[in-house]
Design a protein around this motif. Structure first.
Motif, PDB file in Angstrom:
ATOM      1  N   TRP A 107       0.858  -1.182   0.000  1.00 22.50           N
ATOM      2  CA  TRP A 107       0.000   0.000   0.000  1.00 22.50           C
ATOM      3  C   TRP A 107       0.895   1.233   0.000  1.00 22.50           C
ATOM      4  N   TYR A 150      -2.743  -1.003  -8.587  1.00 23.87           N
ATOM      5  CA  TYR A 150      -4.076  -1.576  -8.403  1.00 23.87           C
ATOM      6  C   TYR A 150      -4.836  -0.799  -7.325  1.00 23.87           C
ATOM      7  N   GLU A 151      -6.118  -1.072  -7.246  1.00 23.11           N
ATOM      8  CA  GLU A 151      -7.008  -0.622  -6.168  1.00 23.11           C
ATOM      9  C   GLU A 151      -7.240   0.884  -6.133  1.00 23.11           C
ATOM     10  N   LEU A 190     -11.390   0.562  -5.762  1.00 14.78           N
ATOM     11  CA  LEU A 190     -11.074  -0.319  -4.636  1.00 14.78           C
ATOM     12  C   LEU A 190     -11.927  -1.578  -4.748  1.00 14.78           C
ATOM     13  N   ALA A 194      -8.403  -6.282  -2.728  1.00 10.23           N
ATOM     14  CA  ALA A 194      -7.414  -5.418  -2.076  1.00 10.23           C
ATOM     15  C   ALA A 194      -6.889  -6.098  -0.814  1.00 10.23           C
TER      16      ALA A 194
END
Length: 269
Positions: A107, A150-151, A190, A194
């Motif tokens: 993250w 991603y996300e 999202l 995740a």
């Protein structure tokens, strides 16, 4: 006499800088402990001592080992991202995801409320040579590798809007897991895959991930067995920074005192 005063001043400042560099070099790295958690569907997690087994029965099953201990470090500060795999990967085809699993998710944030996951799946051909019964990676290993985002579907806050990046492009981005409140509020892009714990929305900044949206990481009845997951980041501790600041003040004070003594000496000549 003026040259002598300047020389002493330089010596004092140089001493402070050298001592400060010493503090930077001896600062202990931040290291991480990992916890196992389910991300989606019904993966099976078996823990026996220091060994964790992840059984991924079908496409969509997903679980991970996660840690928040180096949140606040940057990607470029990672000195070791490692995990040891104990099961036999040769039961999977060479170069396939399960053959060189797991993959990692980090993250990252810009500090202004934006988050995304950066990853490099091991099925990427350039990444596979780094596999050796697991991984022991540093930023130097990752810097020229493709970094996938991603996300988050809105990425103008990332270099080149998140397209065509390497890990070097993201070196200064901070590793930080979103809070439960932030994940609950959600944002565009999202998804259910995740890296966050299903049912609680607890998230971890650094994650070793098992399983995927597709069936390309199914393990079968005998799961992925791993141990010794770890991550370290070269980060100067707060005590070291305070000591460096204090040492700098001492150096400047000593220099000022020398100036006063030398000035008085010239007045008495």
């Amino acid at each position: 006499m003026k040259k002598l005063i300047n020389k002493n001043n330089v010596r004092a400042i140089s001493f402070s800088v050298i001592a400060g560099l010493g503090l930077f070099s001896i600062a202990a790295p931040a290291s991480a402990d990992f916890v196992a958690f389910e991300i989606r569907n019904t993966p099976t997690i078996n823990i026996s001592g220091a060994v964790t087994e992840f059984i991924i029965d079908g496409g969509g099953d997903k679980a991970a080992l996660g840690s928040n201990d180096i949140n606040g470090s940057t990607i470029g500060e990672i000195t070791s991202l490692s995990i040891e795999r104990l099961d036999d990967p040769s039961r999977f085809g060479p170069g396939t995801g399960p053959n060189v699993a797991p993959y990692f998710n980090l993250w990252i944030t810009d500090g202004a409320g934006n988050f995304a996951v950066v990853a490099n799946e091991p099925s990427n051909g350039a990444f596979q040579p780094l596999y050796n019964d697991g991984y022991d990676l540093s930023f130097a290993d990752l810097s020229d590798k493709v970094a996938k985002i991603y996300e988050n579907s809105s990425t103008p806050w990332l270099p080149n809007s998140g397209i065509g990046l390497t890990f070097a492009d993201l070196a200064n981005f901070v590793i930080q897991a979103p809070t439960i409140a932030e994940l609950t509020a959600s944002w565009g892009g999202l998804g259910t895959g995740a890296p966050r714990e299903i049912g609680t929305n607890v998230a971890y900044g650094v994650n070793w991930v098992f399983g995927d949206t597709l069936a390309n990481y199914v393990s079968g009845d005998s799961g992925y067995r791993v141990t010794n997951a770890n991550v370290e980041a070269a980060k100067v501790s707060e005590p070291a920074l305070l000591a460096l600041f204090s040492l700098g003040l001492v150096g400047m004070t000593a220099s000022k005192r020398r100036k006063i003594r030398l000035f008085k000496a010239t007045q008495n000549v």
